[in-house]
Structure formats: structure tokens, C-alpha cells
Write a protein that holds these residues in place. Structure first.
Motif, PDB file in Angstrom:
ATOM      1  N   UNK A  29       4.886  40.334 -22.337  1.00  0.00           N
ATOM      2  CA  UNK A  29       5.057  39.357 -21.377  1.00  0.00           C
ATOM      3  C   UNK A  29       6.099  38.330 -21.860  1.00  0.00           C
ATOM      4  N   UNK A  30       5.878  37.834 -23.028  1.00  0.00           N
ATOM      5  CA  UNK A  30       6.864  36.623 -23.741  1.00  0.00           C
ATOM      6  C   UNK A  30       8.357  37.334 -23.717  1.00  0.00           C
ATOM      7  N   UNK A  31       8.461  38.558 -24.085  1.00  0.00           N
ATOM      8  CA  UNK A  31       9.647  39.090 -24.176  1.00  0.00           C
ATOM      9  C   UNK A  31      10.196  39.229 -22.612  1.00  0.00           C
ATOM     10  N   UNK A  32       9.476  39.448 -21.724  1.00  0.00           N
ATOM     11  CA  UNK A  32       9.963  39.440 -20.225  1.00  0.00           C
ATOM     12  C   UNK A  32      10.245  38.078 -19.759  1.00  0.00           C
ATOM     13  N   UNK A  33       9.539  37.151 -19.991  1.00  0.00           N
ATOM     14  CA  UNK A  33       9.748  35.858 -19.510  1.00  0.00           C
ATOM     15  C   UNK A  33      11.076  35.281 -20.396  1.00  0.00           C
ATOM     16  N   UNK A  34      11.194  35.424 -21.400  1.00  0.00           N
ATOM     17  CA  UNK A  34      12.330  34.927 -22.260  1.00  0.00           C
ATOM     18  C   UNK A  34      13.637  35.659 -21.493  1.00  0.00           C
ATOM     19  N   UNK A  35      13.373  37.021 -21.385  1.00  0.00           N
ATOM     20  CA  UNK A  35      14.754  37.558 -20.706  1.00  0.00           C
ATOM     21  C   UNK A  35      15.066  37.002 -19.412  1.00  0.00           C
ATOM     22  N   UNK A  36      14.124  36.811 -18.603  1.00  0.00           N
ATOM     23  CA  UNK A  36      14.270  36.246 -17.330  1.00  0.00           C
ATOM     24  C   UNK A  36      14.998  34.768 -17.454  1.00  0.00           C
ATOM     25  N   UNK A  37      14.427  33.883 -18.448  1.00  0.00           N
ATOM     26  CA  UNK A  37      15.149  32.411 -18.713  1.00  0.00           C
ATOM     27  C   UNK A  37      16.549  32.726 -19.132  1.00  0.00           C
ATOM     28  N   UNK A  38      16.693  33.777 -19.778  1.00  0.00           N
ATOM     29  CA  UNK A  38      18.063  34.031 -20.686  1.00  0.00           C
ATOM     30  C   UNK A  38      18.902  34.337 -19.494  1.00  0.00           C
ATOM     31  N   UNK A  39      18.388  35.381 -18.420  1.00  0.00           N
ATOM     32  CA  UNK A  39      19.411  35.951 -17.476  1.00  0.00           C
ATOM     33  C   UNK A  39      19.633  34.833 -16.418  1.00  0.00           C
ATOM     34  N   UNK A  40      18.800  33.654 -16.296  1.00  0.00           N
ATOM     35  CA  UNK A  40      19.231  32.643 -15.500  1.00  0.00           C
ATOM     36  C   UNK A  40      20.128  31.535 -15.876  1.00  0.00           C
ATOM     37  N   UNK A  41      19.752  31.682 -17.266  1.00  0.00           N
ATOM     38  CA  UNK A  41      20.760  30.511 -17.991  1.00  0.00           C
ATOM     39  C   UNK A  41      22.187  30.620 -17.830  1.00  0.00           C
ATOM     40  N   UNK A  42      22.639  32.013 -18.040  1.00  0.00           N
ATOM     41  CA  UNK A  42      24.008  32.018 -17.864  1.00  0.00           C
ATOM     42  C   UNK A  42      24.657  31.737 -16.406  1.00  0.00           C
ATOM     43  N   UNK A  43      24.083  32.034 -15.445  1.00  0.00           N
ATOM     44  CA  UNK A  43      24.920  31.726 -14.045  1.00  0.00           C
ATOM     45  C   UNK A  43      25.003  30.202 -14.006  1.00  0.00           C
ATOM     46  N   UNK A  44      23.780  29.562 -14.301  1.00  0.00           N
ATOM     47  CA  UNK A  44      23.517  28.210 -14.342  1.00  0.00           C
ATOM     48  C   UNK A  44      24.775  27.495 -15.168  1.00  0.00           C
ATOM     49  N   UNK A  45      24.915  27.953 -16.406  1.00  0.00           N
ATOM     50  CA  UNK A  45      25.844  27.328 -17.230  1.00  0.00           C
ATOM     51  C   UNK A  45      27.458  27.597 -16.713  1.00  0.00           C
ATOM     52  N   UNK A  46      27.426  28.829 -16.062  1.00  0.00           N
ATOM     53  CA  UNK A  46      28.783  29.085 -15.483  1.00  0.00           C
ATOM     54  C   UNK A  46      29.191  28.248 -14.310  1.00  0.00           C
ATOM     55  N   UNK A  47      28.213  28.049 -13.528  1.00  0.00           N
ATOM     56  CA  UNK A  47      28.390  27.082 -12.491  1.00  0.00           C
ATOM     57  C   UNK A  47      28.706  25.844 -13.000  1.00  0.00           C
ATOM     58  N   UNK A  48      28.001  25.127 -13.821  1.00  0.00           N
ATOM     59  CA  UNK A  48      28.017  23.918 -14.462  1.00  0.00           C
ATOM     60  C   UNK A  48      29.552  24.045 -14.936  1.00  0.00           C
ATOM     61  N   UNK A  49      30.008  24.796 -15.780  1.00  0.00           N
ATOM     62  CA  UNK A  49      31.242  24.748 -16.297  1.00  0.00           C
ATOM     63  C   UNK A  49      32.414  24.803 -15.172  1.00  0.00           C
ATOM     64  N   UNK A  50      32.237  25.519 -14.329  1.00  0.00           N
ATOM     65  CA  UNK A  50      33.100  25.622 -13.022  1.00  0.00           C
ATOM     66  C   UNK A  50      33.155  24.331 -12.256  1.00  0.00           C
ATOM     67  N   UNK A  51      32.016  23.895 -12.103  1.00  0.00           N
ATOM     68  CA  UNK A  51      32.116  22.422 -11.564  1.00  0.00           C
ATOM     69  C   UNK A  51      32.841  21.297 -12.154  1.00  0.00           C
ATOM     70  N   UNK A  52      32.817  21.432 -13.525  1.00  0.00           N
ATOM     71  CA  UNK A  52      33.399  20.411 -14.423  1.00  0.00           C
ATOM     72  C   UNK A  52      34.796  20.765 -14.407  1.00  0.00           C
TER      73      UNK A  52
END
Length: 177
Positions: A29-52
Motif C-alpha cells: 500500500x505504501x509503495x502504491x501511494x508513493x507511486x501515485x504521488x510520484x506520478x502526479x508530481x511530474x506533471x505539476x512540476x512541468x506545468x509550473x516550469x512551463x508557466x514560469x
């Protein structure tokens, strides 16, 4: 669409127990939740970078907040997972001691378990150093956000980086739970 499918595939592969260490339900369960958080992180970071970079027209502040929060969540889940690994390794070592298995294979197994314990402790220290920085970079008012002097932020990053270099040099974790 392909990126969304890849995220789903990654999460499902983790759930199916592709990681051999995931025999324990809590760790899975911890691995799945970590994977979900990691997979959501990247698009958010890319959008933030693209906005900057003014590639897209949106404010980057909320996207940096999302990516930093997801990074912190991922780190916290990783710490919990490492603590669970330590509990399981401790149980495994105690079981060997109770069964009085003192042969050559026990000594080799004990050495591998101690090496993995050391690796997990280093992961916890590294993740805690990164987590302190993740919290520091959150908006003011959240725990100690923005209160660290620059030297402390640098020290935490250096500690985490040196542990990562050490782990790479010695080959990381050795063995399974």
C-alpha cells in the motif's frame, strides 16, 4: 493520453507486486501511494516550469505548491515504508535467533540483513533531510516554511546528496525482506 496510460500502467504494475519486496500488505500500500504521488508530481512540476517560462498562460505558484506538496508526501511515505522494512527485518532477525539457526547461511543472511538495515536507515536520514527542505519551501505559515537560513537549506541538501552518492558507490540496498 499516452502519459496517462503510462501512469496507470506504473500504478497497476506496482499493485500486482512487481516489486519483490512487496510481500507485506502495508508495504504494498505504501509503495502504491508513493507511486501515485510520484506520478502526479511530474506533471505539476512541468506545468509550473512551463508557466514560469511563459510557455503556457497560467500562474505557476499553485503548481509549485502542488509539486512541493507531492514531493513531501512521497518522502513521508518513503520514510514510513523504510520504517516498515526495519520492523520486518528486526522480526526476521529475531526469528533466526529464536530458532537458533547459527550455521554459515545464518551468518551470511545476518550480514545481508544488517547491510539492508544500514541502507534503510540512510534512506530515512536522506528523506528526512529532503523533507525538511520540502517543508521549508511551502507557503509561509505551514510548519517552519521559509524560516531556515540559507546555510541550513544547503546543509540538508548536501546531507541528502552525500547519502545518495554513498548509496550509489556501495550499490544501494542488498537483499529482500
Amino acid at each position: 493520453m499516452d502519459n496517462a496510460m503510462q501512469v496507470l500502467v506504473n500504478v497497476l504494475e506496482t499493485y500486482r507486486g512487481r516489486d519483490r519486496l512487496e510481500e507485506d500488505h502495508a508495504m504494498r500500500c505504501l509503495s502504491i501511494l508513493t507511486n501515485v504521488a510520484d506520478q502526479l508530481y511530474y506533471p505539476c512540476e512541468h506545468i509550473a516550469w512551463a508557466a514560469d517560462a511563459q510557455v503556457i498562460h497560467t500562474k505557476s505558484d499553485k503548481w509549485w505548491l502542488y509539486s512541493t506538496a507531492l514531493w513531501g508526501i512521497s518522502l513521508l511515505l518513503g520514510i514510513l515504508r523504510s520504517l516498515r522494512v526495519l520492523v520486518l527485518l528486526n522480526r526476521k532477525m529475531n526469528d533466526h535467533c529464536k530458532n537458533k539457526q547459527c550455521g554459515e547461511s545464518f551468518k551470511r543472511s545476518q550480514k545481508e540483513m544488517r547491510s539492508q538495515i544500514q541502507s534503510e536507515v540512510l534512506k530515512i536520514v536522506s528523506s528526512l533531510a529532503d523533507l525538511t527542505n520540502a517543508i521549508h519551501w511551502m507557503p509561509a505559515g505551514f510548519l517552519w516554511a521559509g524560516r531556515f537560513p540559507p546555510w541550513l537549506v544547503g546543509l540538508m541538501g548536501t546531507v541528502s546528496s552525500l547519502i545518495g552518492v554513498y548509496e550509489m558507490a556501495v550499490g544501494g540496498s542488498s537483499g529482500n525482506v
